[in-house]
Scaffold this motif. Structure first.
Motif, PDB file in Angstrom:
ATOM      1  N   LEU A 179       0.831  -1.151   0.074  1.00  0.00           N
ATOM      2  CA  LEU A 179       0.168   0.084  -0.104  1.00  0.00           C
ATOM      3  C   LEU A 179       0.950   1.435   0.112  1.00  0.00           C
ATOM      4  O   LEU A 179       0.743   2.176  -0.739  1.00  0.00           O
ATOM      5  CB  LEU A 179      -0.838  -0.001   1.141  1.00  0.00           C
ATOM      6  N   TYR A 227      -6.303  -8.067   2.923  1.00  0.00           N
ATOM      7  CA  TYR A 227      -6.806  -6.791   2.242  1.00  0.00           C
ATOM      8  C   TYR A 227      -7.918  -6.872   1.179  1.00  0.00           C
ATOM      9  O   TYR A 227      -8.190  -5.847   0.586  1.00  0.00           O
ATOM     10  CB  TYR A 227      -5.377  -6.245   1.589  1.00  0.00           C
ATOM     11  N   GLY A 258      -6.724  -0.552  -1.495  1.00  0.00           N
ATOM     12  CA  GLY A 258      -5.609   0.117  -2.399  1.00  0.00           C
ATOM     13  C   GLY A 258      -6.016   0.160  -3.837  1.00  0.00           C
ATOM     14  O   GLY A 258      -5.497   0.853  -4.521  1.00  0.00           O
TER      15      GLY A 258
END
Length: 233
Positions: A166, A200, A213
């Motif tokens: 990220l 994520y 992201g």
């Protein structure tokens, strides 16, 4: 030119096995046996060697403590019955680890990494389903410590793998997708070219996964069922 070796292990049977293996490798010559780290420390001060076969778990002074005490340690192949110690050993720049009981074919691979140019890097053993907090990976011809929690996804890049984060630019590592998949239980294979960190994951939609992201990763046809099963969709 032969490489001089020293065996350091508190278990006599381990010496017998390693000595037999060393005798079978023309490039190696055994200079001595030490049954504790203190004796090894004295030996190494008097007899420089090229390669140390070093047990980790020994009384009084462990193998890793021995490496800390040496100003200029030789190349090291760890020998241990406890795979959970091996990851820590890579902080010391060891060539490889050998998990007891040591098999001859595994011994050969470890030695080849020392003497064969371009040999594949060692794989850190996974001892449980818990994810390691970091890995030491081959990046730009050096071993670099990578916090696994920071990796969002991994993409195949020819003979390399590209690590995506990220907060920093991607890094190119020489480990294979297969190697990293074994080492990272919190990652799942969603495509032949992609591993994603499930921490994520933002959402699944159609044949794609969306990650924090903004990364958008395709789901391969042959991986779709396992991905859906993993998330119980």
């Amino acid at each position: 030119m032969k490489l001089s070796c020293l065996i350091v292990d508190d278990e006599p049977p381990a010496h017998v096995v390693l000595e037999r293996y060393i005798e079978k490798i023309e490039r190696l010559t055994l200079l001595g046996h030490c049954y504790n780290a203190l004796d090894a420390l004295n030996f190494l001060h008097q007899h420089p060697i090229d390669l140390l076969f070093l047990d980790i778990d020994m009384p009084e002074l462990s193998g890793l403590e021995l490496l800390t005490a040496l100003k200029n340690p030789p190349r090291v192949i760890l020998t241990t019955a406890y795979a959970e110690f091996a990851l820590e050993g890579y902080e010391y720049g060891v060539v490889d680890y050998l998990l007891k009981p040591i098999r001859f074919e595994r011994f050969i691979k470890a030695v080849d990494r020392l003497i064969a140019p371009g040999a594949e890097p060692p794989v850190v053993p996974s001892t449980s389903h818990a994810a390691p907090s970091y890995l030491l990976l081959n990046i730009n011809n050096a071993r670099q410590k990578i916090d696994t929690a920071d990796i969002v996804y991994i993409a195949a890049a020819g003979n390399y793998t590209q690590l995506h984060f990220l907060q920093q630019r991607p890094l190119l590592a020489s480990e294979t997708m297969g190697d990293l998949q074994k080492l990272l239980p919190q990652f799942i294979r969603v495509h032949k070219s992609y591993l994603i960190n499930v921490d994520y994951l933002s959402r699944l939609e159609g044949n794609r996964v969306y990650l924090q992201g903004g990364a958008e990763i395709p789901i391969g046809v042959s991986y779709k069922q396992s991905v859906l099963s993993y998330f119980k969709v």
